[in-house]
Design a protein around this motif. Structure first.
Motif, mmCIF file in Angstrom:
data_model
loop_
_atom_site.group_PDB
_atom_site.id
_atom_site.type_symbol
_atom_site.label_atom_id
_atom_site.label_comp_id
_atom_site.label_asym_id
_atom_site.label_seq_id
_atom_site.Cartn_x
_atom_site.Cartn_y
_atom_site.Cartn_z
ATOM 1 N N ARG A 1 27.788 31.108 21.446
ATOM 2 C CA ARG A 1 28.983 30.691 20.696
ATOM 3 C C ARG A 1 29.585 29.411 21.254
ATOM 4 N NH1 ARG A 1 31.043 36.394 20.375
ATOM 5 N NH2 ARG A 1 32.222 35.755 22.181
ATOM 6 N N ARG A 2 29.622 29.286 22.572
ATOM 7 C CA ARG A 2 30.235 28.078 23.162
ATOM 8 C C ARG A 2 29.450 26.819 22.844
ATOM 9 N NH1 ARG A 2 28.631 28.798 29.547
ATOM 10 N NH2 ARG A 2 26.763 29.953 29.086
ATOM 11 N N TRP A 3 28.145 26.965 22.610
ATOM 12 C CA TRP A 3 27.308 25.796 22.335
ATOM 13 C C TRP A 3 27.217 25.485 20.843
ATOM 14 C CZ3 TRP A 3 27.327 23.664 26.706
ATOM 15 C CH2 TRP A 3 27.104 24.383 27.875
ATOM 16 N N LEU A 4 27.872 26.280 20.015
ATOM 17 C CA LEU A 4 27.815 26.056 18.570
ATOM 18 C C LEU A 4 28.967 25.209 18.048
ATOM 19 C CD1 LEU A 4 26.548 29.546 17.432
ATOM 20 C CD2 LEU A 4 25.301 27.377 17.379
ATOM 21 N N ARG A 5 29.798 24.719 18.947
ATOM 22 C CA ARG A 5 30.863 23.795 18.532
ATOM 23 C C ARG A 5 30.240 22.446 18.160
ATOM 24 N NH1 ARG A 5 34.490 24.165 23.672
ATOM 25 N NH2 ARG A 5 32.439 24.465 24.526
ATOM 26 N N PRO A 6 30.896 21.695 17.268
ATOM 27 C CA PRO A 6 30.297 20.430 16.805
ATOM 28 C C PRO A 6 29.859 19.493 17.928
ATOM 29 C CG PRO A 6 32.185 20.963 15.448
ATOM 30 C CD PRO A 6 32.161 21.983 16.573
ATOM 31 N N GLN A 7 30.590 19.424 19.030
ATOM 32 C CA GLN A 7 30.219 18.482 20.095
ATOM 33 C C GLN A 7 28.902 18.846 20.781
ATOM 34 O OE1 GLN A 7 32.998 20.401 20.052
ATOM 35 N NE2 GLN A 7 33.689 20.932 22.104
ATOM 36 N N HIS A 8 28.385 20.054 20.523
ATOM 37 C CA HIS A 8 27.108 20.466 21.124
ATOM 38 C C HIS A 8 25.978 20.558 20.103
ATOM 39 C CE1 HIS A 8 28.797 21.099 25.036
ATOM 40 N NE2 HIS A 8 29.786 21.772 24.496
ATOM 41 N N ARG A 9 26.253 20.167 18.890
ATOM 42 C CA ARG A 9 25.201 20.202 17.869
ATOM 43 C C ARG A 9 24.504 18.841 17.822
ATOM 44 N NH1 ARG A 9 29.052 22.207 13.235
ATOM 45 N NH2 ARG A 9 30.001 23.945 14.357
ATOM 46 N N CYS A 10 23.227 18.873 17.537
ATOM 47 C CA CYS A 10 22.464 17.630 17.416
ATOM 48 C C CYS A 10 21.406 17.798 16.338
ATOM 49 C CB CYS A 10 21.822 17.243 18.751
ATOM 50 S SG CYS A 10 20.550 18.394 19.339
ATOM 51 N N ILE B 1 10.439 12.745 6.864
ATOM 52 C CA ILE B 1 11.274 13.157 7.986
ATOM 53 C C ILE B 1 12.257 14.253 7.544
ATOM 54 C CG2 ILE B 1 13.067 11.411 7.673
ATOM 55 C CD1 ILE B 1 12.996 11.194 10.830
ATOM 56 N N ALA B 2 12.434 15.201 8.418
ATOM 57 C CA ALA B 2 13.442 16.255 8.276
ATOM 58 C C ALA B 2 14.044 16.417 9.668
ATOM 59 C CB ALA B 2 12.815 17.545 7.771
ATOM 60 N N PHE B 3 14.973 17.333 9.808
ATOM 61 C CA PHE B 3 15.631 17.530 11.102
ATOM 62 C C PHE B 3 15.809 19.006 11.384
ATOM 63 C CE2 PHE B 3 16.728 13.382 9.622
ATOM 64 C CZ PHE B 3 16.729 12.594 10.758
ATOM 65 N N PHE B 4 15.561 19.399 12.625
ATOM 66 C CA PHE B 4 15.916 20.742 13.059
ATOM 67 C C PHE B 4 17.395 20.733 13.415
ATOM 68 C CE2 PHE B 4 11.449 21.567 14.965
ATOM 69 C CZ PHE B 4 10.970 22.023 13.752
ATOM 70 N N ALA B 5 18.066 21.841 13.171
ATOM 71 C CA ALA B 5 19.440 22.032 13.633
ATOM 72 C C ALA B 5 19.341 22.282 15.135
ATOM 73 C CB ALA B 5 20.083 23.213 12.919
ATOM 74 N N GLY B 6 19.759 21.300 15.918
ATOM 75 C CA GLY B 6 19.612 21.380 17.363
ATOM 76 C C GLY B 6 20.903 21.746 18.065
#
Length: 170
Positions: free
Chosen positions: A46-55, A86-91
């Motif tokens: 949960r702590r890593w799912l905030r926008p600042q930790h998404r890539c 090109i596509a992107f994984f939710a990182g």
């Protein structure tokens, strides 16, 4: 036109394999990392799912492990189509994580990343029945993953539609 969010000038090099939850490290001396994040209700994630930790992790194809007739590992490659657009994984990006990644290196501090995973679509399920990476194919999806509330972003944790991937020849 605005700058694409995945072309930020502050890009950093990160190692594949996000931080492991404490329960997964019990009795282990090394944290090899977690590549696929599925349980987004876990306190650890949960702590890593905030926008600042998404890539966003760019890709043109990805593989899932399979076994050939002799029982040896043989990857099966998937793409959106033959042209491999090109596509992107939710990182998930974990900056400055301190752990022992390799025993010979000892404790290190590194930037890490992993992928959000979900149940597989029909094509991937034929090879890997457990999970597939969350793959974002539109600008709306990418922008939502990077900036939306946790609840809205978690709605993206779903497989691509059946028949939206092809298996590439080996």
């Amino acid at each position: 036109m605005g700058r694409a969010p995945w072309r930020q000038s502050n890009t950093r090099r990160a190692s594949f394999g996000s931080s492991s939850p404490q329960f997964a490290l019990k009795g282990k001396k090394v944290d090899k990392g977690v590549t696929n994040v599925r349980n987004t209700k876990s306190r650890h994630w949960r702590r890593w799912l905030r926008p600042q930790h998404r890539c966003l992790v760019p890709l043109t194809a990805f593989s899932e492990p399979s076994r050939n007739a002799e029982g040896r590992y043989e990857p099966v490659w998937f793409a959106l189509d033959e042209t491999r657009p090109i596509a992107f994984f939710a990182g998930i990006f974990v900056p400055g994580w301190t752990s022992v990644r390799k025993m010979k290196e000892g404790e290190v501090t590194a930037d890490l990343y992993g992928f959000l995973a979900t149940e597989p679509n029909a094509e991937v399920a034929n090879v890997h029945p457990t999970a597939m990476p969350v793959t974002l194919t539109t600008t709306v999806e990418r922008e939502a993953w990077l900036a939306a509330s946790r609840g809205d972003a978690q709605r993206l944790q779903r497989p691509l539609a059946d028949s939206s991937l092809i298996s590439l020849p080996s």
